[in-house]
Motif scaffolding. Structure first.
Motif, PDB file in Angstrom:
ATOM      1  N   ASN A   1       6.789   2.356  -2.581  1.00 30.01           N
ATOM      2  CA  ASN A   1       5.499   2.127  -1.928  1.00 30.01           C
ATOM      3  C   ASN A   1       5.642   1.208  -0.713  1.00 30.01           C
ATOM      4  O   ASN A   1       4.963   1.374   0.285  1.00 30.01           O
ATOM      5  N   HIS A   2       6.569   0.243  -0.779  1.00 30.65           N
ATOM      6  CA  HIS A   2       6.746  -0.637   0.376  1.00 30.65           C
ATOM      7  C   HIS A   2       7.425   0.080   1.551  1.00 30.65           C
ATOM      8  O   HIS A   2       7.354  -0.393   2.670  1.00 30.65           O
TER       9      HIS A   2
ATOM     10  N   HIS B   1      10.803   6.273  -7.580  1.00 29.69           N
ATOM     11  CA  HIS B   1      10.493   4.838  -7.563  1.00 29.69           C
ATOM     12  C   HIS B   1       9.458   4.418  -8.600  1.00 29.69           C
ATOM     13  O   HIS B   1       9.675   3.472  -9.353  1.00 29.69           O
TER      14      HIS B   1
ATOM     15  N   HIS C   1      10.657  -0.056  -9.204  1.00 29.37           N
ATOM     16  CA  HIS C   1       9.279  -0.507  -9.007  1.00 29.37           C
ATOM     17  C   HIS C   1       8.796  -1.660  -9.874  1.00 29.37           C
ATOM     18  O   HIS C   1       8.160  -2.570  -9.365  1.00 29.37           O
TER      19      HIS C   1
ATOM     20  N   ASP D   1      14.574  -1.710  -5.339  1.00 24.54           N
ATOM     21  CA  ASP D   1      13.746  -2.891  -5.060  1.00 24.54           C
ATOM     22  C   ASP D   1      14.526  -4.008  -4.359  1.00 24.54           C
ATOM     23  O   ASP D   1      14.623  -5.128  -4.858  1.00 24.54           O
TER      24      ASP D   1
ATOM     25  N   ASP E   1      11.808   0.708  -2.198  1.00 28.40           N
ATOM     26  CA  ASP E   1      11.402  -0.646  -1.821  1.00 28.40           C
ATOM     27  C   ASP E   1      12.514  -1.461  -1.156  1.00 28.40           C
ATOM     28  O   ASP E   1      13.024  -2.448  -1.698  1.00 28.40           O
TER      29      ASP E   1
HETATM   30 MN   LIG Z   1       7.360  -0.776  -5.653  1.00 28.13          MN
END
Ligand SMILES: [Mn+2]
Ligand SMILES: O=P(O)(O)OC[C@H]1O[C@](O)(COP(=O)(O)O)[C@@H](O)[C@@H]1O
Length: 656
Positions: free
Chosen positions: A227-228, A416, A538, A47, A200
């Motif tokens: 996800n990013h 993640h 995450h 992250d 991320d």
């Molecule tokens: Mn995330």
């Protein structure tokens, strides 16, 4: 199993490299020696969210490992301030060296002391490695001298005299700066063998592009996509929806620098369109987040207009993607189809809400997902700009080459988000393309679909389907990278009732408090035993509320690095990183990082606490690692080759 003749063919190939019993035997001895060395250190971060300065600092300091080595080698004979100064020099030699030099009254004396300290330290961190490994990593221009300095023996001569002479001649030939810089780089390289980034890298913070540059220069790194990241991968692949989604976040955080300076993607056309379309609209709701409102008022208004323009484009494209992917089961989030344009309301769940912004000049109520000609032009321009950004394409190619949905490394499972689960603790089943997937199978399936978005032929239905799936991975309820019921971006912008803003976490996040969940997941990925752990990113850990990053009776660790400044208030702490060395797994808790400026000029390191969360029953050796498994296989092959020589099956000295 290879057939007898395949095996023989393979041994003949091996014989090219080791043509005699002696050559094969000495390779066996070399590998067996390496197997007994302590396992190299692994460093885990997650992250990063575009916070390149904090990232570079944690990377350079190896989460405190470098400082510990300095303390061990120099001990109390050197003051804490001088040790901190040396640490800064190692982290940032290019910036710190000129500053330190300018401060010295006896520069030659300082050079001598500094070089000696760096050599001592370098010898210490290289002791876990073979001489050949160290030599292979030395820069050519300094390799011979550095090899001498690091491996000289002093049984029968005076070490200080020997080093003194070499250092004097470095000074005479004006090479001291170069050697100091090289030594600093080598110390960092040897202290950490492998870097894992648990997702991320992008969004919120200012310069993810610089993080990627650093990662590409790293000697050994793997990435578990967050996800990013997948949504940026989708954007670079040419998905209009992913492009608008990354633009939405970029504008909400007023980070246009990432795009314009970092990736050379101009927003001029979008800005002009937004000015023409929303010039008269009240865009207060669309201003960047309060802590990202740096800039002139006029610029902020322009950003807010673009923010609104891309959000409406995003909603239109979401509607199209949801419609063509019934597998996603997202009809309930097709907002443009759920708005009553006359009343200015929207149906969310079973309720009807007033829209907080009812100004939709580009929407035709009978066909709300259709783009106007001007909107289509803006989207086409953006797709071209993303495709033509060489730097972005290089970065995304790197994410594909070095990344995956998950990784298994030395007994640990890294991912993640979450393994989607039912309330009862079973792996949740999901049907995509007519097949049901769950657990590890779901992860493998998602990994394949993510690659399809970038690698399937340009213009093919498979490529578009893969890109749609990259978007689903960003925000879909069953996405292992997201693990929440929904991403309530629309609700936060358009609906006042905060109950609609809630994102419900997957049952996974409750179930991981039980040790059996971690064991079940590990087993599904083929892992079992004391030394196996899950490393998860995450979710920011709310240390402020007493939450611990260590779950599942110690088997699962959430290491959201907390780099994201916007989230510091929520967590009350900057975040966590992990170090896995030959003695066990160490959790590092970091306080927020102020700035690189302060770190360099005031030797301000990130304050960190460190605790063993797993202590190995004995020192872990290379033999116990994945690399060890490969090396032992090699030994078996070489032993078979020796047998083949001895039995006359393959003649020695054979060359084809
Ligand atoms: Mn995330
Ligand atoms: O706080 P922001 O940047 O507005 O974004 C909030 C959104 O980010 C998310 O938390 C996803 O980002 P993370 O992967 O960093 O958690 C969504 O669940 C949420 O809707």
């Amino acid at each position: 199993m290879p057939t007898h003749s395949e095996h023989l063919r393979y041994l003949r190939l091996l014989a090219q490299q080791f043509p005699t019993v002696a050559a094969a035997a000495s390779e066996i001895i070399r590998i067996e020696a390496v197997l007994r060395l302590p396992k190299g250190t692994e460093h885990f971060m997650s992250d990063l969210h575009g916070e390149h300065e904090a990232f570079v600092h944690i990377l350079n300091s190896a989460s405190g490992v470098i400082h510990e080595k300095i303390d061990t080698v120099l001990g109390d004979s050197v003051s804490p301030a001088e040790r901190a100064e040396l640490a800064t020099l190692i982290y940032y030699p290019a910036q710190k060296l000129p500053e330190l030099k300018a401060r010295q009254t006896d520069l030659a004396g300082w050079y001598r002391a500094t070089l000696l300290r760096l050599i001592e330290l370098c010898r210490f961190v290289s002791s876990k490695h073979t001489r050949a490994h160290v030599r292979a990593g030395l820069p050519e221009s300094c390799a011979y001298i550095l090899d001498e300095l690091l491996h000289a023996h002093f049984e029968d001569h005076d070490k200080d005299l020997y080093y003194g002479q070499i250092i004097d001649s470095m000074l005479r030939h004006d090479r001291a700066d170069a050697y100091i810089t090289r030594l600093c780089e080598i110390i960092k390289w040897l202290a950490v063998d492998r870097l894992h980034i648990v997702g991320d890298l992008f969004d919120r913070g200012p310069r993810p592009d610089r993080i990627l540059d650093s990662l590409m220069a790293h000697h050994q790194v793997d990435i578990q996509w967050g996800n990013h990241d997948v949504v940026w991968m989708g954007a670079a692949s040419g998905s209009p929806l992913c492009i608008l989604t990354v633009l939405k976040t970029t504008l909400a955080y007023n980070n246009t620098d990432t795009l314009e300076s970092g990736y050379g993607i101009s927003l001029r056309q979008l800005e002009r369109f937004a000015q023409r379309t929303y010039g008269q609209s009240d865009v207060t709701r669309w201003l960047p987040h309060t802590d990202a409102r740096n800039g002139a008022a006029g610029d902020l208004t322009a950003t807010a207009r673009m923010h609104k323009a891309v959000t409406i484009l995003m909603l239109k494209l979401e509607s199209q993607v949801i419609e063509r992917n019934p597998d996603f089961h997202m009809e309930g989030r097709d907002w443009l189809q759920r708005i009553d344009w006359q009343k200015g309301t929207v149906r969310c769940g079973d309720s009807e809400y007033m829209l907080l912004d009812r100004d939709f000049p580009t929407v035709t109520p009978s066909d709300p997902a259709a783009l106007t000609a001007a909107e289509q032009q803006v989207v086409d321009g953006l797709v071209r700009a993303f495709a033509e950004s060489e730097r972005l394409q290089r970065h995304v190619q790197f994410l594909y080459d070095h990344g995956a949905l998950y990784k298994i490394c030395n007994g640990n499972l890294l991912y993640h988000g979450a393994v989607p689960m039912t309330q009862e603790g079973e792996f949740a089943e999901h049907v995509y393309e007519g097949h049901s997937w769950s657990g590890k199978g779901l992860f493998d399936y998602c990994d394949r679909r993510a690659r399809q978005g970038y690698f399937a032929p340009e213009g093919s239905p498979a490529r578009q389907a893969g890109q749609d799936f990259l978007w689903y991975l960003w925000c879909g309820a069953q996405s292992p990278l997201f693990g929440r019921s929904a991403m309530t971006t629309f609700e936060r912008l358009y609906i006042a009732d905060p109950a609609t803003h809630v994102e419900v976490k997957d049952p996974y996040y409750r179930l991981i408090d039980r040790p059996e969940t971690a064991d079940k997941i590990l087993a599904a990925f083929g892992l079992q035993g004391e030394g196996c752990h899950i490393v998860n990113g995450h979710v920011p850990v709310r240390a402020i509320e007493g939450e611990s990053p260590v779950k599942g009776g110690g088997k699962l660790i959430i290491i959201d690095g907390g780099f994201c400044r916007a989230y510091h208030q929520k967590t009350g702490i900057a975040g966590y990183t992990l170090v896995y060395n030959s003695r066990g797994l160490i959790l590092r808790t970091h306080q927020p990082f102020e700035s690189m400026e302060k770190a360099i000029h005031e030797d301000e390191d990130i304050a960190s606490k460190s605790e063993y969360i797993y202590t190995a029953p004995r020192r872990i050796q290379v033999a116990d690692t994945d690399e060890g498994v490969r090396k032992r296989e090699r030994v078996r092959d070489l032993e078979a080759l020796v047998k083949a020589y001895e039995s006359g099956l393959i003649p020695q000295g054979l060359r084809v």
